[in-house]
Scaffold this active site. Structure first.
Site, PDB file in Angstrom:
ATOM      1  N   HIS A   2       7.148  10.650  11.738  1.00 13.15           N
ATOM      2  CA  HIS A   2       6.203  10.109  12.715  1.00 13.15           C
ATOM      3  C   HIS A   2       5.472   8.896  12.148  1.00 13.15           C
ATOM      4  CE1 HIS A   2       3.192  10.034  15.883  1.00 13.15           C
ATOM      5  NE2 HIS A   2       3.848  10.993  16.500  1.00 13.15           N
ATOM      6  N   ALA A  33      -4.498   7.824   0.326  1.00 15.31           N
ATOM      7  CA  ALA A  33      -4.845   8.290   1.671  1.00 15.31           C
ATOM      8  C   ALA A  33      -4.711   7.216   2.738  1.00 15.31           C
ATOM      9  CB  ALA A  33      -6.269   8.840   1.676  1.00 15.31           C
ATOM     10  N   HIS A  61      -7.098   3.016   0.879  1.00 19.94           N
ATOM     11  CA  HIS A  61      -7.122   3.968  -0.233  1.00 19.94           C
ATOM     12  C   HIS A  61      -5.702   4.120  -0.770  1.00 19.94           C
ATOM     13  CE1 HIS A  61      -7.488   7.852  -2.301  1.00 19.94           C
ATOM     14  NE2 HIS A  61      -8.779   7.577  -2.397  1.00 19.94           N
TER      15      HIS A  61
END
Length: 248
Positions: free
Chosen positions: A38, A120, A117
């Site tokens: 995805h 992340a 980040h």
């Protein structure tokens, strides 16, 4: 390798929950070694705020922006705004363009924070109306079939209004047409499913079933039942009877 969490609450509980979720995800998910089908720009990829009851869109915008700021200050994970949280509003696919891997060379800076980040990435934080996330699974491993159907039915390529769609491999010999319906009244679930099934049948492929991701407005399911039963299920006591059926 993707999960969806849906929760309701007051302004305070929603704010605390979103920041807590972002904290856990930053600690445990490293997109440098993550693989998934995805589109995503971050470990906590998308956080939509949806106003309900007496809450207004302005309330949701203020909360979304407060959460984005808190996440940056505490976790150093930046955010891009989408939907009504952005000014001017912009669609989620535009925010996700380039994915996590493209963040380092992206021309537009985050709305909150600066550099992505390392593990992340970034978060798409937005405000929108309720939508229906609905997938149709095809009994084939031919990704080209799912992608062709997605192109045919989605709004941006001239298909159904308010419908976004992608062809995605499931990795187990099947593929799916992954759909987001932003206005279920304009594009009913049964119409989406029936069209996908018909298009798949033209290529000799059958549909194995469908799945809902997260919650769905009750009215969307009432429309499906009305289409299947040839009437209005609310007049037949369908919902009341179903609520009385024991767990066993």
């Amino acid at each position: 390798n993707r999960s969806v969490f849906t929760f309701f609450g007051t302004r305070t509980t929603i704010f605390d929950a979103v920041v807590a979720l972002a904290t856990v995800v930053r600690e445990r998910v490293d997109l440098r070694v993550h693989r998934g089908a995805h589109p995503r720009i971050g470990a906590l990829d998308v956080v939509p705020f949806v106003p309900f009851g007496s809450a207004t869109e302005r309330d949701a915008i203020e909360l979304a922006r407060a959460a984005a700021l808190a996440i940056w200050q505490r976790l150093r994970v930046p955010s891009y705004y989408y939907g009504a949280a952005a000014d001017p509003p912009r669609a989620l696919p535009a925010v996700r363009a380039g994915g996590f891997e493209g963040l380092a060379t992206r021309a537009d800076p985050p709305d909150v924070g600066d550099a992505a980040h390392a593990s992340a990435g970034a978060i798409a934080i937005g405000v929108r109306a309720p939508l229906v996330a609905f997938n149709v699974v095809l009994a084939t491993d031919d990704l080209a079939v799912a992608r062709s159907i997605a192109r045919t039915i989605r709004e941006r390529d001239g298909g159904m209004r308010t419908l976004r769609a992608l062809g995605i491999p499931l990795g187990d010999g099947r593929v799916q047409v992954s759909c987001n319906i932003t206005d279920h009244a304009a594009t009913p679930l049964h119409h989406v499913f029936g069209t996908i099934r018909a298009l798949a049948a033209r290529t000799g492929v059958t549909t194995e079933g469908s799945e809902l991701i997260g919650l769905v407005p009750r009215a969307a399911l009432e429309a499906v039942a009305a289409s299947a039963l040839g009437g209005d299920p609310r007049k037949c006591g369908v919902w009341e009877e179903a609520a009385e059926v024991p767990d066993s």
